[in-house]
Every structure is written in C-alpha cells, then in structure tokens.
Motif scaffolding. Structure first.
Motif, PDB file in Angstrom:
ATOM      1  N   PRO A  55      65.561  31.171  28.777  1.00  0.00           N
ATOM      2  CA  PRO A  55      66.690  31.228  29.722  1.00  0.00           C
ATOM      3  C   PRO A  55      66.562  32.387  30.716  1.00  0.00           C
ATOM      4  N   CYS A  57      68.804  34.143  34.270  1.00  0.00           N
ATOM      5  CA  CYS A  57      70.056  34.119  35.017  1.00  0.00           C
ATOM      6  C   CYS A  57      69.845  33.265  36.275  1.00  0.00           C
ATOM      7  N   LEU A  58      70.717  32.295  36.488  1.00  0.00           N
ATOM      8  CA  LEU A  58      70.555  31.410  37.653  1.00  0.00           C
ATOM      9  C   LEU A  58      70.965  32.116  38.948  1.00  0.00           C
ATOM     10  N   ASP A  69      74.616  30.567  32.185  1.00  0.00           N
ATOM     11  CA  ASP A  69      74.231  30.351  33.577  1.00  0.00           C
ATOM     12  C   ASP A  69      74.008  31.677  34.320  1.00  0.00           C
ATOM     13  N   TYR A  70      74.870  32.686  34.035  1.00  0.00           N
ATOM     14  CA  TYR A  70      74.725  33.964  34.745  1.00  0.00           C
ATOM     15  C   TYR A  70      74.605  35.141  33.772  1.00  0.00           C
ATOM     16  N   LYS A  81      73.787  29.132  42.388  1.00  0.00           N
ATOM     17  CA  LYS A  81      72.850  28.930  41.281  1.00  0.00           C
ATOM     18  C   LYS A  81      71.508  28.466  41.841  1.00  0.00           C
ATOM     19  N   VAL A  83      67.898  27.010  40.683  1.00  0.00           N
ATOM     20  CA  VAL A  83      67.062  26.466  39.613  1.00  0.00           C
ATOM     21  C   VAL A  83      65.632  26.398  40.138  1.00  0.00           C
ATOM     22  N   LEU A 122      68.836  22.061  31.981  1.00  0.00           N
ATOM     23  CA  LEU A 122      69.991  22.903  32.337  1.00  0.00           C
ATOM     24  C   LEU A 122      71.266  22.064  32.425  1.00  0.00           C
ATOM     25  N   GLN A 125      72.413  21.402  28.941  1.00  0.00           N
ATOM     26  CA  GLN A 125      73.039  22.595  28.340  1.00  0.00           C
ATOM     27  C   GLN A 125      74.394  22.908  28.966  1.00  0.00           C
ATOM     28  N   ALA A 127      74.692  24.282  31.951  1.00  0.00           N
ATOM     29  CA  ALA A 127      74.560  25.428  32.859  1.00  0.00           C
ATOM     30  C   ALA A 127      74.722  24.989  34.321  1.00  0.00           C
ATOM     31  N   ILE A 128      74.353  23.742  34.615  1.00  0.00           N
ATOM     32  CA  ILE A 128      74.579  23.182  35.961  1.00  0.00           C
ATOM     33  C   ILE A 128      75.178  21.781  35.810  1.00  0.00           C
ATOM     34  N   GLN A 236      74.204  23.976  45.002  1.00  0.00           N
ATOM     35  CA  GLN A 236      73.256  24.685  44.144  1.00  0.00           C
ATOM     36  C   GLN A 236      71.892  24.583  44.816  1.00  0.00           C
TER      37      GLN A 236
END
Ligand code: ZN
Ligand code: ZN
Length: 249
Positions: A55, A57-58, A69-70, A81, A83, A122, A125, A127-128, A236
């Motif tokens: 992982p 930090c986006l 995500d952060y 964000k 990716v 992501l 998960q 995260a996005i 994003q």
C-alpha cells in the motif's frame, strides 16, 4: 476498388512478423531474459520488482504500513487520488520516457495491464470508486502534430478497453502550448499551467479518471480538475508512474 496486391500486403507483413517472432526470442526490455508468457516487453519478475506491491498513500505516494487511501498528513487536506502502476524511480522511468520521445512502446501494454490490476485491487479494497468514464490529458494540437500521437490517449484507450469504461474523448482541450515542466519549481509549474485547459462541452459524468503517463507534482491534473470542480465532478488520476518530487511542492 483496392488492388489485389494492396490487399495482400498486410497479410505478407503479418506472415513476416510471425516468422521473425519464431526466430527471435521475446526478450524482456529490463533484464534481457526470454519471456515465455504471452505478454511482450516485460517479464513477470521485472513487473513484480518495479510495480507497487504494497500500500502507498494515494495522495503523496509514501509507503503505508496498512491499507488506506491517504496517509495521516494527506488526510488533513486530501489531494486528488493518484493511482499509478509503479514509481518512476523504481527502474522503468527511462523506458516510460522513451515511449513518448523515441516512440518505443514496448512497455506500454504490460504497464497498462499492471495499472489495470492495481485499479481493480484498490476498487475492491474500497480505496477508490471506479469512475464512469476515462479522460486523457490532452496535448496541444501543435505538439500532437509534431509527436504524431498522445501517449496519455494510448494509455487511456488501453484502460477503457480493459475496464470496459467509455472514453470521454476530445472534450478537454489544451489552449496553451506550455514549455516542458521538467526543471521548473512547483510555483513555476503552476504559473505555466494556469488556465492552460478548457472544456468543449458539459461533462455528463459525476466521476471521471484523468489519465496521464507520468504524474510528478500533479500540477497538470490539478489544473484540469479545476474545470470539473464547479460541477462537483469527482476526479481521480491514473498514470503509469508517479515521480515523487517532495522538493517541488
Ligand atoms: Zn525482466
Ligand atoms: Zn500522503
């Protein structure tokens, strides 16, 4: 009416290519080892060694010890964000640069595959959230004419096909022909990009992914985001590589 010999030409070229493929081993551009798998350009080992596996930090790209995500720092004022498939400095930066400057596209397809996997992971998960459409960062028409292709568009098209998402094409335009950002400070980059883009039509989507080849300070993508902000459209950023440059804030 196409003459018969013209119809034959592509078939002959294809036959010639398959012939050379049989004779020449498919080698990895990074380590030079023969690739046995169907993919071309990069072997599985080099993809694993260079692409993000843990992982990050986006927002700022710092490694994280847990899935989030952060990082704590970015959470205070969350940036867009980003990716990315890999870090620009992890070994493939030169190959990504030679994509646009030498039209050496060998890493394009394996890196789009790696980025697709990361986007899917992501999204799974949480995260996005997957966007409704993909938008390529445009080149100025003069630059497009001299380069012959927009590398961001090639990546965006590859992602749209793999993720089955529409490409919102030709709607963001570049008004200013800006000098190269490399070598400029963060402030100079922002001045360079100020009002460099415009929208041709009203965006019909609520969530989009902006696609570029490399993201460094995010000046370009932040400037494009300003076009979507008034309509509360969530943006994003997707890119092949992020070039972390903390000194250029
Ligand atoms: Zn390799
Ligand atoms: Zn961060």
């Amino acid at each position: 009416m196409v003459p018969n010999n013209m119809k034959l030409l592509p078939k002959l070229l294809q036959a010639k290519l398959s012939y050379w493929r049989l004779l020449l081993p498919n080698r990895c551009i990074c380590c030079g080892l023969k690739i046995e798998e169907a993919q071309t350009g990069l072997c599985g080992t080099c993809i694993t060694a260079t692409c993000y596996q843990t992982p990050i930090c986006l927002g700022c790209g710092k490694p994280l010890d847990f899935i989030a995500d952060y990082c704590g720092h970015c959470l205070a004022k969350p940036p867009l964000k980003v990716v990315a498939a890999c870090s620009y400095h992890a070994g493939l930066g030169g190959h990504i640069a030679s994509m646009k400057y030498q039209q050496q596209l060998v890493v394009l397809s394996p890196l789009i595959d790696a980025l697709t996997l990361r986007i899917k992971a992501l999204a799974k998960q949480g995260a996005i959230t997957l966007p409704q459409a993909i938008v390529a960062v445009p080149l100025h028409p003069k630059k497009l004419a001299s380069r012959g292709f927009n590398q961001a568009w090639l990546i965006a098209e590859g992602l749209a096909l793999r993720l089955n998402l529409p490409l919102w094409d030709n709607q963001v335009v570049r008004l200013k022909q800006t000098p190269a950002q490399a070598g400029l400070s963060g402030k100079q980059r922002r001045q360079n990009m100020h009002k460099a883009f415009a929208l041709r039509s009203v965006c019909p989507y609520q969530r989009i992914a902006l696609v570029d080849d490399v993201v460094t300070t995010g000046t370009t993508t932040n400037e494009i985001n300003k076009l979507f902000e008034p309509d509360y459209i969530d943006v994003q950023v997707w890119c092949l590589a992020r070039a972390e440059a903390p000194s250029l804030k």
